[in-house]
Design an enzyme around this catalytic site. Structure first.
Site, PDB file in Angstrom:
ATOM      1  N   SER A 134       0.850  -1.182   0.000  1.00  0.00           N
ATOM      2  CA  SER A 134       0.000   0.000   0.000  1.00  0.00           C
ATOM      3  C   SER A 134       0.887   1.233   0.000  1.00  0.00           C
ATOM      4  O   SER A 134       2.105   1.144   0.155  1.00  0.00           O
ATOM      5  CB  SER A 134      -0.927   0.008   1.220  1.00  0.00           C
ATOM      6  OG  SER A 134      -0.176   0.154   2.394  1.00  0.00           O
ATOM      7  N   ASP A 135       0.248   2.370  -0.149  1.00  0.00           N
ATOM      8  CA  ASP A 135       1.020   3.607  -0.150  1.00  0.00           C
ATOM      9  C   ASP A 135       1.413   3.985   1.269  1.00  0.00           C
ATOM     10  O   ASP A 135       0.886   3.465   2.241  1.00  0.00           O
ATOM     11  CB  ASP A 135       0.244   4.724  -0.837  1.00  0.00           C
ATOM     12  CG  ASP A 135      -1.118   4.942  -0.195  1.00  0.00           C
ATOM     13  OD1 ASP A 135      -1.439   4.249   0.782  1.00  0.00           O
ATOM     14  OD2 ASP A 135      -1.852   5.800  -0.669  1.00  0.00           O
ATOM     15  N   LYS A 136       2.349   4.918   1.396  1.00  0.00           N
ATOM     16  CA  LYS A 136       2.851   5.306   2.712  1.00  0.00           C
ATOM     17  C   LYS A 136       1.910   6.236   3.455  1.00  0.00           C
ATOM     18  O   LYS A 136       2.146   6.560   4.599  1.00  0.00           O
ATOM     19  CB  LYS A 136       4.208   5.997   2.564  1.00  0.00           C
ATOM     20  CG  LYS A 136       5.296   5.106   2.083  1.00  0.00           C
ATOM     21  CD  LYS A 136       6.600   5.851   2.185  1.00  0.00           C
ATOM     22  CE  LYS A 136       7.393   5.682   0.933  1.00  0.00           C
ATOM     23  NZ  LYS A 136       8.595   6.459   0.907  1.00  0.00           N
ATOM     24  N   THR A 137       0.849   6.668   2.814  1.00  0.00           N
ATOM     25  CA  THR A 137      -0.020   7.669   3.440  1.00  0.00           C
ATOM     26  C   THR A 137      -1.084   7.050   4.338  1.00  0.00           C
ATOM     27  O   THR A 137      -1.839   7.753   4.976  1.00  0.00           O
ATOM     28  CB  THR A 137      -0.708   8.515   2.368  1.00  0.00           C
ATOM     29  OG1 THR A 137      -1.474   7.653   1.528  1.00  0.00           O
ATOM     30  CG2 THR A 137       0.313   9.263   1.542  1.00  0.00           C
TER      31      THR A 137
END
Length: 155
Positions: A134-137
């Site tokens: 997943s993305d880091k956000t």
């Protein structure tokens, strides 16, 4: 450089030419990929395979019982009636209903935890995932923006 839809110029002026619209844009192609929901999931394919094997076993056993009862001198009408009842009773027709109900209950539990499930096939697909990137956000898990340090896990 090409600007995507939704890009904002923070300062100055910009002159642009529209190259793609509708389904030909990046977002349009992504949306068309999401709209293809007619395919069967991995779980549905597995269930069909299992049901075909079970039906083949049931047919084999019913034919064996039919031949045995006819060879032993049992009345033909009673033998056929018994074989049909045995065949109908042994075919697993409710397996899809049980699996769908189980997935719906899992979807409800996930919704209670804050996950958004748009279709039950998504749960099937996630059940077969070994690694989730997943993305880091953290927008996928918490639905709010945040930055997290790198935590690689190897299994």
């Amino acid at each position: 450089d090409m600007a995507k839809m939704g890009s904002t110029a923070t300062r100055g002026e910009v002159e642009a030419t529209v190259l793609f619209t509708g389904k030909n844009t990046f977002f349009g192609k992504t949306a068309s990929l999401l709209q293809t929901g007619d395919e069967q999931g991995n779980l549905a394919k597995l269930l069909i395979r299992i049901m075909m094997v079970l039906v083949a076993i049931c047919l084999t056993l019913c034919i064996t019982v039919l031949i045995y009862l006819l060879a032993s001198g049992t009345d033909v009408r009673s033998t056929l009636s018994f074989a049909v009842v045995l065949l109908v009773a042994s075919i697993p027709v409710a397996i899809e209903i049980v699996v769908t109900t189980t997935l719906a209950m899992g979807s409800r539990q996930m919704a209670a935890e804050g996950a958004i499930v748009s279709r039950l096939a998504a749960i099937e697909d996630m059940a077969g995932v070994n690694i989730l990137f997943s993305d880091k956000t953290r927008t996928l898990t918490l639905n709010k923006m945040g930055i997290q340090e790198q935590n690689p896990t190897y299994g």
